[in-house]
Scaffold this motif. Sequence first.
Motif, short mmCIF file in Angstrom:
data_model
loop_
_atom_site.label_atom_id
_atom_site.label_comp_id
_atom_site.label_asym_id
_atom_site.label_seq_id
_atom_site.Cartn_x
_atom_site.Cartn_y
_atom_site.Cartn_z
N PHE A 25 39.74 44.77 38.57
CA PHE A 25 39.30 44.56 39.94
C PHE A 25 40.51 44.43 40.88
O PHE A 25 40.56 45.06 41.93
CB PHE A 25 38.42 43.31 40.02
N LEU A 26 41.47 43.60 40.50
CA LEU A 26 42.64 43.39 41.36
C LEU A 26 43.45 44.67 41.54
O LEU A 26 43.95 44.95 42.62
CB LEU A 26 43.53 42.28 40.79
N GLN A 27 43.58 45.46 40.48
CA GLN A 27 44.37 46.68 40.55
C GLN A 27 43.67 47.81 41.28
O GLN A 27 44.32 48.64 41.93
CB GLN A 27 44.73 47.16 39.14
N ASN A 28 42.35 47.85 41.21
CA ASN A 28 41.64 49.01 41.73
C ASN A 28 40.83 48.79 43.00
O ASN A 28 40.59 49.75 43.73
CB ASN A 28 40.68 49.55 40.65
N LEU A 29 40.42 47.57 43.28
CA LEU A 29 39.51 47.38 44.41
C LEU A 29 40.00 46.43 45.49
O LEU A 29 39.36 46.31 46.52
CB LEU A 29 38.14 46.90 43.90
N VAL A 30 41.10 45.75 45.27
CA VAL A 30 41.63 44.87 46.30
C VAL A 30 42.58 45.67 47.18
O VAL A 30 43.58 46.19 46.70
CB VAL A 30 42.36 43.65 45.69
N PRO A 31 42.25 45.79 48.47
CA PRO A 31 43.12 46.56 49.36
C PRO A 31 44.46 45.85 49.59
O PRO A 31 44.57 44.64 49.42
CB PRO A 31 42.32 46.64 50.66
N ASP A 32 45.48 46.64 49.96
CA ASP A 32 46.80 46.07 50.22
C ASP A 32 46.76 45.04 51.35
O ASP A 32 47.40 44.02 51.29
CB ASP A 32 47.80 47.17 50.58
N ASN A 33 45.98 45.34 52.37
CA ASN A 33 45.85 44.41 53.48
C ASN A 33 44.58 43.60 53.24
O ASN A 33 43.50 43.95 53.68
CB ASN A 33 45.76 45.17 54.81
N ASN A 34 44.73 42.51 52.54
CA ASN A 34 43.59 41.75 52.02
C ASN A 34 43.30 40.48 52.80
O ASN A 34 42.78 39.53 52.27
CB ASN A 34 43.89 41.42 50.55
N GLN A 35 43.64 40.47 54.09
CA GLN A 35 43.56 39.22 54.83
C GLN A 35 42.14 38.70 55.04
O GLN A 35 41.96 37.53 55.31
CB GLN A 35 44.25 39.38 56.18
N ASN A 36 41.12 39.52 54.91
CA ASN A 36 39.76 39.06 55.14
C ASN A 36 38.94 39.00 53.85
O ASN A 36 37.72 39.13 53.88
CB ASN A 36 39.05 39.97 56.15
N THR A 37 39.60 38.81 52.73
CA THR A 37 38.90 38.72 51.45
C THR A 37 39.29 37.42 50.76
O THR A 37 40.46 37.11 50.61
CB THR A 37 39.24 39.92 50.53
N LEU A 38 38.27 36.69 50.33
CA LEU A 38 38.47 35.47 49.56
C LEU A 38 37.84 35.69 48.19
O LEU A 38 36.69 36.09 48.09
CB LEU A 38 37.81 34.27 50.26
N ILE A 39 38.63 35.47 47.15
CA ILE A 39 38.16 35.70 45.79
C ILE A 39 37.94 34.34 45.12
O ILE A 39 38.82 33.49 45.11
CB ILE A 39 39.18 36.53 44.99
N PHE A 40 36.74 34.18 44.57
CA PHE A 40 36.41 32.98 43.82
C PHE A 40 36.40 33.31 42.35
O PHE A 40 35.72 34.26 41.93
CB PHE A 40 35.01 32.46 44.21
#
Length: 159
Positions: A25-40
């Motif tokens: 998930f972290l390698q494939n789906l988290v965008p480089d500009n991740n400022q509006n994503t919170l991962i629990f």
Amino acid sequence: METKERKIAVAVDESEESMYALSWFLQNLVPDNNQNTLIFLIYARPSPAIYSPLDAAGYMFSSDVLGTIEKYSMDLADSVMKRAKDVYQNFHNVEIEERVGSGDARDVICGLVDKLGIDVLVMGSHGYGFIQRALLGSVSDHCAKKVKCPVLIVKRPKN
């Protein structure tokens, strides 16, 4: 226009499959500009032992035994979260919060997903066949049917 913060939950446990799902998930789906994503990160530790009618004398579940079981459960939760941190520590652009619940994994995951208002749930799959799923049950199948958000089930390659 301000964009809504996305909340993504990743269910983790002691298995290699859950750590693979987190890594994938972290390698494939988290965008480089991740400022509006919170991962629990969600972990469900087993329920504490309950007293049994078979233990009328109180020896099997004395306070020492219950304390030891509770300590083991907490140590296991710490160990799982440490392994998860080893996976995500190289991703500096992610904001991660850890949540540990107690009880059946299906209930804990589904409950936290609803309570936190999660947008997407990511889970690993053990790759059980039909018979094993029928006998053991499948946490990912249960969650996919019960939660209101989309569920991404990541299968670990067999090699």
